[in-house]
Design a protein around this motif. Structure first.
Motif, short mmCIF file in Angstrom:
data_model
loop_
_atom_site.label_atom_id
_atom_site.label_comp_id
_atom_site.label_asym_id
_atom_site.label_seq_id
_atom_site.Cartn_x
_atom_site.Cartn_y
_atom_site.Cartn_z
N UNK A 167 0.81 -1.23 0.00
CA UNK A 167 0.00 0.00 0.00
C UNK A 167 0.84 1.27 0.00
N UNK A 168 0.40 2.26 -0.77
CA UNK A 168 1.00 3.59 -0.80
C UNK A 168 0.00 4.59 -0.22
N UNK A 169 0.52 5.66 0.39
CA UNK A 169 -0.39 6.61 1.04
C UNK A 169 -0.70 7.86 0.22
N UNK A 170 -0.20 7.92 -1.03
CA UNK A 170 -0.51 9.04 -1.91
C UNK A 170 0.45 10.20 -1.83
N UNK A 171 1.41 10.16 -0.89
CA UNK A 171 2.39 11.23 -0.78
C UNK A 171 3.55 10.98 -1.74
N UNK A 172 4.14 12.07 -2.25
CA UNK A 172 5.26 11.97 -3.19
C UNK A 172 6.31 13.00 -2.81
N UNK A 173 7.50 12.54 -2.47
CA UNK A 173 8.62 13.39 -2.10
C UNK A 173 9.69 13.30 -3.19
N UNK A 174 10.33 14.43 -3.49
CA UNK A 174 11.33 14.50 -4.55
C UNK A 174 12.65 15.00 -3.99
N UNK A 175 13.75 14.39 -4.43
CA UNK A 175 15.07 14.91 -4.08
C UNK A 175 16.10 14.41 -5.08
N UNK A 176 17.26 15.03 -5.07
CA UNK A 176 18.36 14.64 -5.94
C UNK A 176 19.57 15.48 -5.63
N UNK A 177 20.75 14.93 -5.92
CA UNK A 177 22.00 15.61 -5.59
C UNK A 177 22.83 15.86 -6.84
N UNK A 178 23.43 17.05 -6.95
CA UNK A 178 24.32 17.42 -8.05
C UNK A 178 23.52 17.44 -9.36
N UNK A 179 23.91 16.67 -10.37
CA UNK A 179 23.04 16.59 -11.54
C UNK A 179 21.63 16.22 -11.12
N UNK A 180 21.54 15.35 -10.11
CA UNK A 180 20.23 14.96 -9.60
C UNK A 180 19.45 16.11 -9.00
N UNK A 181 20.15 17.14 -8.49
CA UNK A 181 19.46 18.34 -8.03
C UNK A 181 18.79 19.07 -9.18
N UNK A 182 19.52 19.19 -10.29
CA UNK A 182 18.93 19.76 -11.52
C UNK A 182 17.76 18.91 -11.98
N UNK A 183 17.93 17.57 -11.95
CA UNK A 183 16.88 16.68 -12.42
C UNK A 183 15.66 16.73 -11.51
N UNK A 184 15.86 16.79 -10.20
CA UNK A 184 14.71 16.81 -9.30
C UNK A 184 13.95 18.12 -9.41
N UNK A 185 14.68 19.24 -9.66
CA UNK A 185 13.99 20.51 -9.84
C UNK A 185 13.22 20.52 -11.17
N UNK A 186 13.80 19.92 -12.21
CA UNK A 186 13.09 19.80 -13.49
C UNK A 186 11.84 18.94 -13.34
N UNK A 187 11.96 17.84 -12.61
CA UNK A 187 10.82 16.96 -12.36
C UNK A 187 9.75 17.69 -11.55
#
Length: 478
Positions: A167-187
């Motif tokens: 089961x999932x509770x419907x919440x969605x958290x986003x994070x990323x580091x370095x290139x992943x920071x750019x990618x998480x902000x784009x997402x």
């Protein structure tokens, strides 16, 4: 490079929207990649760990770099727990060495997704297009495909969880580091613009990312200052040349022998680390120090400097990810001494988002003297506290972290502040109001003294996180 790789912004936007509208049956297949016990994780990451984890390689359907359907790969990690509906955590990784250095094979920074699952999230980490088992050359810091690859993996993960009856509770958290920071902000931007009803973002933390491609990244490219990561600069040039069809020959971009070195990387004959070493050695031998601009054709640099609408500048502006106003609570963590991605990316993103009317966006220098590698730990730790605090404030869902009954005195304080009523394990952090961690300690007893000698007078934040709950308070140091 071939013009056939050209992807127009309009057509890609249409593809992204179409994917969101018909996002069913994204999941192709899965493969178990092993279980890591809680005891093993505690030894590596400390007492905050709550669960053992099970890892899976996932193949899923997405849109490839040529605009056609493609199979991409990523990692999905489940906590070993029963009868709890948990949130999703999308983690996007930093720059990797090449196509095989990716989360789906438990490389390429997969550990942060693993830690997320160990803390009680269903974590997913896309490999990105052109990495893992998707086709072609990876479009480095290309915002649209960073977002689309993640969105389709989110849908695939939801399918996978449903198949497992997890089961999932419907919440969605986003994070990323370095290139992943750019990618998480784009997402984050793409989800809030076009998927707010189907994939609403609960909170996001973007870490040490190059959010300003046309500003801070471009300054690095044309700077006369030495840079020990010139391979990143070449990857950006190859990426945008491919995705925007700017030149059909890499020698129109780069001088020799740098063009030949770049093509070896493009053909996957060498990895990024070897490419970077070759570039640095050659630049140092020829010019005494590694300066990015010396690799590029003089005619290209001259045309770029004279033409504000040069195709490369337009491509860079297309991949800036900071000029918008997030609705979900958002944190931008960085370290001022970062030697790879200048902290000015984060400060700029914060200021522009505030200007655009964002209600809950804050940036913080989490350790001023830390370089890019040293910044990972404090940035991730602040993210853990931030996400836990958001969850504690949410009334719905089954995974509410209770607020602990902790006593702190004296307050105001001068030499120390004592905490009483602590849980058996967890971590206490003291931060200034700029987000910099000035004290951190694991809990070893029911009480703890926080030393305050040498700290500047002012207000501080005390945070406690454990598997039993969370606790926050302000502390005035006199």
């Amino acid at each position: 490079m071939k013009k056939a790789f050209l992807i127009l912004n309009l057509s890609l936007s249409v593809l992204l929207l179409a994917a969101g509208a018909t996002a069913q049956n994204r999941l192709i297949k899965t493969r178990p990649m092993g279980t890591v016990t809680r005891d093993e994780l505690v030894r590596s990451y400390g007492p905050l760990v709550q669960y053992s984890i099970t890892t899976y390689k996932v193949w899923y359907l997405t849109t490839g770099i040529d605009g056609k359907p493609d199979t991409a790969t990523g990692l999905v990690v489940f906590p070993v727990v029963e009868n709890k509906a948990l949130p999703l955590l999308c983690y996007q990784h930093g720059t990797v060495n090449g196509p095989n250095d990716v989360p789906s094979v438990r490389q390429g920074g997969w550990e942060l997704a693993g830690v997320g699952a160990a803390l009680g999230y269903v974590a997913l980490a896309p490999d990105y297009l052109g990495l893992g088992e998707s086709r072609g050359f990876h479009p480095y810091v290309h915002a649209a495909t960073e977002a689309s690859a993640a969105i389709d993996l989110i849908y695939a993960t939801k399918e996978f969880a449903e198949n497992l009856k997890f089961p999932l509770n419907g919440q969605l958290f986003l994070t990323g580091y370095s290139q992943g920071g750019h990618a998480s902000m784009a997402l984050h931007r793409e989800l809030e613009r076009n998927y707010s009803q189907t994939l609403p973002v609960t909170a996001a933390a973007h870490l040490s990312g190059p959010y300003s491609i046309s500003g801070e990244t471009f300054k690095r490219l044309i700077s006369n200052e030495p840079y020990n990561y010139v391979g990143y600069t070449v990857w950006v040039a190859l990426s945008y040349n491919q995705m925007y069809g700017i030149h059909d020959n890499v020698e129109k971009l780069l001088k020799q022998p740098y063009a030949d070195m770049a093509m070896k990387f493009y053909r996957h004959e060498v990895g990024l680390f070897d490419l970077n070493k070759m570039l640095i050695d050659t630049l140092t031998k020829r010019h005494g120090k590694p300066i990015s601009r010396l690799m590029f054709q003089d005619s290209l640099l001259e045309n770029v400097s004279k033409n504000p609408n040069h195709p490369f500048l337009r491509a860079m502006r297309d991949n800036d990810v900071y000029d918008w106003a997030p609705k979900a609570p958002t944190r931008i963590f960085y370290c001022k001494a970062d030697d790879q991605v200048t902290y000015r990316n984060s400060v700029l993103a914060d200021s522009i988002m505030q200007l655009r009317g964002a209600k809950d966006v804050k940036s913080a220098d989490v350790r001023s003297n830390a370089d890019h590698g040293q910044c990972v730990e404090p940035a991730v730790l602040q993210t853990v506290f931030f996400f836990a605090g958001v969850q504690a404030q949410i009334a719905t869902g089954t995974r509410d972290l209770p607020t602990l009954a902790v006593r702190m005195y004296p307050n105001p304080a001068r030499e120390f502040a004592r905490l009483e009523g602590l849980p058996e394990s967890g971590q206490v952090i003291l931060s200034n109001l700029q987000g910099q961690v000035v004290f951190r300690s694991n809990i070893g007893d029911s009480y703890m003294d926080i030393p305050l000698k040498g700290l500047s007078k002012g207000m501080y934040s005390v945070q406690l996180l454990s598997s039993k709950g969370v606790w926050y308070n302000k502390l005035l140091v006199q």
